[in-house]
Design an enzyme around this catalytic site. Sequence first.
Site, short mmCIF file in Angstrom:
data_model
loop_
_atom_site.label_atom_id
_atom_site.label_comp_id
_atom_site.label_asym_id
_atom_site.label_seq_id
_atom_site.Cartn_x
_atom_site.Cartn_y
_atom_site.Cartn_z
N GLY A 157 65.45 36.50 -12.07
CA GLY A 157 65.77 35.67 -10.92
C GLY A 157 66.48 36.42 -9.82
O GLY A 157 67.14 35.80 -8.98
N LYS A 187 65.76 31.92 -17.54
CA LYS A 187 65.73 32.50 -16.21
C LYS A 187 66.98 33.35 -16.11
O LYS A 187 68.11 32.84 -16.25
CB LYS A 187 65.72 31.44 -15.11
CG LYS A 187 65.71 32.07 -13.71
CD LYS A 187 65.89 31.07 -12.59
CE LYS A 187 65.91 31.82 -11.25
NZ LYS A 187 66.31 30.95 -10.12
N ASP A 195 65.82 38.91 -6.78
CA ASP A 195 64.78 39.50 -5.92
C ASP A 195 65.00 40.99 -5.67
O ASP A 195 64.05 41.74 -5.47
CB ASP A 195 64.75 38.78 -4.56
CG ASP A 195 64.62 37.28 -4.67
OD1 ASP A 195 65.46 36.67 -5.36
OD2 ASP A 195 63.71 36.72 -4.05
N THR A 244 68.86 26.29 -8.02
CA THR A 244 69.89 26.67 -7.05
C THR A 244 69.36 26.57 -5.63
O THR A 244 69.98 25.97 -4.75
CB THR A 244 70.38 28.10 -7.32
OG1 THR A 244 70.89 28.18 -8.64
CG2 THR A 244 71.46 28.51 -6.34
N ILE A 280 61.26 34.37 -11.02
CA ILE A 280 61.49 33.17 -10.22
C ILE A 280 62.35 33.62 -9.06
O ILE A 280 63.56 33.83 -9.22
CB ILE A 280 62.17 32.07 -11.04
CG1 ILE A 280 61.31 31.66 -12.23
CG2 ILE A 280 62.48 30.86 -10.16
CD1 ILE A 280 61.97 30.65 -13.17
N TYR A 329 69.22 28.66 -17.97
CA TYR A 329 69.40 29.25 -16.65
C TYR A 329 70.68 30.09 -16.65
O TYR A 329 71.79 29.55 -16.59
CB TYR A 329 69.48 28.13 -15.61
CG TYR A 329 69.44 28.57 -14.17
CD1 TYR A 329 69.38 29.91 -13.80
CD2 TYR A 329 69.46 27.63 -13.15
CE1 TYR A 329 69.34 30.30 -12.48
CE2 TYR A 329 69.43 28.00 -11.81
CZ TYR A 329 69.38 29.34 -11.49
OH TYR A 329 69.35 29.71 -10.17
#
Length: 295
Positions: free
Chosen positions: A188, A163, A190, A41, A205, A133
Amino acid sequence: MAPVLTPYSNDGLFSVQLDRILPYAKYLSSTGIDAVLVNGTSGEGMSMTVNERKAVAEAWVTARKETNQIIMVQVGGACLKDVQELAAHAESLGSDALLCLPELFNKPQTVDELVRYLKYVAQAAPKTPLLYYHIPSYTGVNVNMPQFLATAACDIPTFAGAKYTHNNLEEATQCLEVKNGTLGFFLGCDHVLAGAFALGCDSAIATSLNMFPSPSIKILAAMRNNLPTEALQEQRKLSDAIRVITHNGSWVSTMKAAMSVMTPIDVGPPRPPLTPLSDEHTQELKKDLAALQLL
């Protein structure tokens, strides 16, 4: 693992700038990032042609000769035949793993449909680990993930994990238990690293690893050393920075601006329909980052 941004030209043509990838790889390596996700992305893989995606993957694999970084290539987000071509190409390069989005238009509605789709992708690269994903906020595909992981692990010989770009930590915890915890599972999101690491996740990630990896690295180290208060402090720093960065635009557009402002690597603008930050907003970003002592 840093999901790398794709450098584009600043001349309005948005041409891929392959010559910026080796310096980019060396910069990440110097900050302690020893693994990268290509064409995800953040890398705008779905906005590139098949040939562009191949060229970017080739450039990162070539850079690996100097940095020794682990390379995961995202191959989904196109028609099945193109996805299979990208998977076979990534395997021919010696990529360490593949990551694949679901079909984005005729979306899989069930676990079985999604597993069947990924089987076709895996057949094109039978020697390379394949991860799924999961990013439902973008794809609209939101099947039961623990059930999906268990089924895919049984039905796809090369299936290696996921992910997981979602803040549903209850479901994430269930995913960690599938197949006795032997699948790869990369968070994934944050914003919730500290919480996820506290619940047993140990891999991420995260886009912020490109421009300020220190908080995320410290969060993981603190949790491994049973120091939750320190992890929470670092998570707050990271979340504050992300809030500042994304205040005036979309995720990819603002992260590209932050990368160019905070590091020596110029990744250029995003490709349309995404829009770059205005000069005014870029100056505001610099001011806010300076206030957080990130410049």
